[in-house]
Design an enzyme around this catalytic site. Structure first.
Site, PDB file in Angstrom:
ATOM      1  N   SER A 201       0.846  -1.190   0.000  1.00 22.07           N
ATOM      2  CA  SER A 201       0.000   0.000   0.000  1.00 22.07           C
ATOM      3  C   SER A 201       0.885   1.246   0.000  1.00 22.07           C
ATOM      4  O   SER A 201       1.645   1.453  -0.941  1.00 22.07           O
ATOM      5  CB  SER A 201      -0.948  -0.019   1.208  1.00 22.07           C
ATOM      6  OG  SER A 201      -1.844   1.077   1.167  1.00 22.07           O
ATOM      7  N   THR A 202       0.849   2.056   1.059  1.00 17.77           N
ATOM      8  CA  THR A 202       1.625   3.289   1.102  1.00 17.77           C
ATOM      9  C   THR A 202       3.109   2.995   0.942  1.00 17.77           C
ATOM     10  O   THR A 202       3.676   2.201   1.690  1.00 17.77           O
ATOM     11  CB  THR A 202       1.397   4.022   2.441  1.00 17.77           C
ATOM     12  OG1 THR A 202      -0.002   4.174   2.652  1.00 17.77           O
ATOM     13  CG2 THR A 202       2.067   5.382   2.440  1.00 17.77           C
ATOM     14  N   HIS A 228      -2.821  -1.111  -3.141  1.00 24.01           N
ATOM     15  CA  HIS A 228      -3.978  -0.244  -2.931  1.00 24.01           C
ATOM     16  C   HIS A 228      -3.872   0.988  -3.829  1.00 24.01           C
ATOM     17  O   HIS A 228      -3.055   1.877  -3.590  1.00 24.01           O
ATOM     18  CB  HIS A 228      -4.063   0.188  -1.470  1.00 24.01           C
ATOM     19  CG  HIS A 228      -4.292  -0.952  -0.532  1.00 24.01           C
ATOM     20  ND1 HIS A 228      -4.009  -0.879   0.817  1.00 24.01           N
ATOM     21  CD2 HIS A 228      -4.802  -2.199  -0.735  1.00 24.01           C
ATOM     22  CE1 HIS A 228      -4.326  -2.030   1.379  1.00 24.01           C
ATOM     23  NE2 HIS A 228      -4.806  -2.845   0.471  1.00 24.01           N
ATOM     24  N   MET A 321       0.043   1.196   4.986  1.00 20.68           N
ATOM     25  CA  MET A 321      -0.764   1.526   6.158  1.00 20.68           C
ATOM     26  C   MET A 321      -1.762   0.415   6.449  1.00 20.68           C
ATOM     27  O   MET A 321      -2.172  -0.312   5.562  1.00 20.68           O
ATOM     28  CB  MET A 321      -1.536   2.832   5.923  1.00 20.68           C
ATOM     29  CG  MET A 321      -0.714   4.099   5.991  1.00 20.68           C
ATOM     30  SD  MET A 321      -1.703   5.552   5.544  1.00 20.68           S
ATOM     31  CE  MET A 321      -3.066   5.402   6.707  1.00 20.68           C
ATOM     32  N   ASP A 324      -4.232  -4.744   6.207  1.00 22.66           N
ATOM     33  CA  ASP A 324      -4.686  -5.611   5.124  1.00 22.66           C
ATOM     34  C   ASP A 324      -3.564  -6.585   4.763  1.00 22.66           C
ATOM     35  O   ASP A 324      -2.414  -6.181   4.607  1.00 22.66           O
ATOM     36  CB  ASP A 324      -5.071  -4.768   3.904  1.00 22.66           C
ATOM     37  CG  ASP A 324      -5.695  -5.593   2.795  1.00 22.66           C
ATOM     38  OD1 ASP A 324      -6.308  -6.644   3.111  1.00 22.66           O
ATOM     39  OD2 ASP A 324      -5.571  -5.199   1.613  1.00 22.66           O
TER      40      ASP A 324
END
Length: 392
Positions: A201-202, A228, A321, A324
């Protein structure tokens, strides 16, 4: 208190961002700038802990401003403010490659200013806290760090194979869920691996780029990825990776057959799952509800991989972040699969990998620079040696 500088040439957008941050706990907007050139002087003057940056601005646009900023300020997080369009996605990915830390998308199809403010606040506030919270005075222990991180000199948790140190001084973030006790080490079968699954993600676009750059063209297994990202962004990201990395990279579409040496990226707003048809494994896109507030979700993809491949799958959880991937990692591990997590020092935010490590689900923890080598070495087991990391 996290000090934020807002950079945008639109008075309306600057006000929108300022209003969305006003009243947010632990955040203070210390200044605004109308373009990247003006922002440079304000950065030196105000010394912000985080910066929001528009892309298209006169005199100096956001991409040029990020490049200039990174020459002098290596660690301050820069969050790009992007549009949900092909041009916006392309420019945002360019900004991330130039050194931006993350991005949020401008509100679209909202009915009022209040709804726009709420939409921006929902995206922006958690990212500012995750990316900049540990840099401010009095922020306390390193967010996301476990007991070993609080007690210098201790190694990784029991049951985790140590890896070489990652890049020092990189920002980390707090896992979004409490960690469970680390499980003891287990004896691994070390059987043949037939698929690699990666969640991120991030910070993921940069991490994935580095990992895929170092993999060989003759990688003998397919790779499925959930990063994401919203729609359009995933397509542009796949195209960018396909041009710049040795492997073939595509945005997954309905009914694609998984082939060795090809990377399949889950499309924005669709979960990526797999199905078996005769002797082929095909991609399937799902519009099922979001999980962990995400669609695509890493958990959905991991569960699907576990169901079809079990112990012949290998999963990696990279920077991001939230948590997940933790639930899906448990399903994979229970099916006999091995899990690799990126370490805290090399993660932009140690939320997702930290959650996996904290739950005792990681068989190995490695810095970003060692992830590709770990993947290559693992897929060679049970095969004739041939794959070597690409040196760049």
């Amino acid at each position: 208190m996290i000090r934020v500088l807002v950079v945008d040439d639109s008075v309306v957008v600057r006000r929108l961002i300022v209003d969305s941050l006003t009243g947010a706990p632990g955040i203070e907007v210390v200044g605004t700038a109308a373009n990247g050139l003006l922002a440079q002087a304000k950065i030196d003057q105000l010394k912000p802990d985080a910066i929001t940056m528009d892309i298209e601005m006169p005199q100096m646009d956001g991409i040029a401003a990020v490049r200039e900023l990174r020459k002098r300020h290596k660690l301050v997080p820069v969050i790009m403010f992007s549009t949900l369009s092909a041009a916006g996605a392309s420019a945002t990915l360019e900004a991330l490659a130039a050194g931006a830390t993350d991005y949020v998308t401008k509100p679209s199809n909202v009915g009022s200013i209040a709804e726009s403010i709420a939409a921006v606040r929902e995206q922006l506030v958690p990212k500012i806290h995750a990316l900049a919270g540990r840099r401010t005075p009095g922020a306390g222990p390193r967010p996301g760090a476990g007991p070993a991180a609080k007690r210098p000199g201790l190694g990784p948790p029991p049951g985790i194979r140590p890896a070489a140190p990652g890049r020092p001084g990189v920002l980390a973030g707090r896992p979004a869920a409490p960690a469970a006790p680390v499980r003891p080490a287990r004896r691994l079968a070390h059987g043949r691996i037939d698929i690699i699954a990666i969640g991120s993600s991030t910070g993921g676009p940069d991490a994935l780029t580095k990992v895929l750059h170092a993999l060989p063209t003759d990688l003998p297994v397919p790779i499925v990825v959930t990063q994401h990202m919203p729609p359009v962004f995933t397509r542009m990201f796949a195209e960018r990776l396909d041009r710049s990395t040795p492997l073939r990279v595509v945005e997954a579409a309905e009914g694609m057959e998984l082939l060795a040496g090809t990377v399949y990226i889950a499309p924005g707003d669709k979960h990526l799952v797999l199905q078996r048809r005769n002797n082929a494994t095909l991609t399937q896109l799902s519009g099922a509800p979001p999980e962990n507030s995400c669609r695509p979700a890493v958990d959905v993809m991991f569960r699907s991989v576990a169901a079809l491949y079990g112990a012949s799958s290998y999963a990696a959880v990279l920077t991001g972040m939230g948590y997940d991937g933790r639930g899906g990692a448990k399903v994979l591990r229970d099916a006999g699969a091995e899990i690799l997590a990126q370490d805290e020092a090399s993660s932009v935010v140690w939320g997702m990998p930290g959650a996996v490590v904290g739950a005792g689900l990681a068989d190995e923890v490695a810095p970003l620079g060692k992830i590709a080598s770990a993947l290559i070495q693992r897929v060679q087991v049970g095969r004739a040696p041939r794959a070597t990391a690409v040196t760049r």
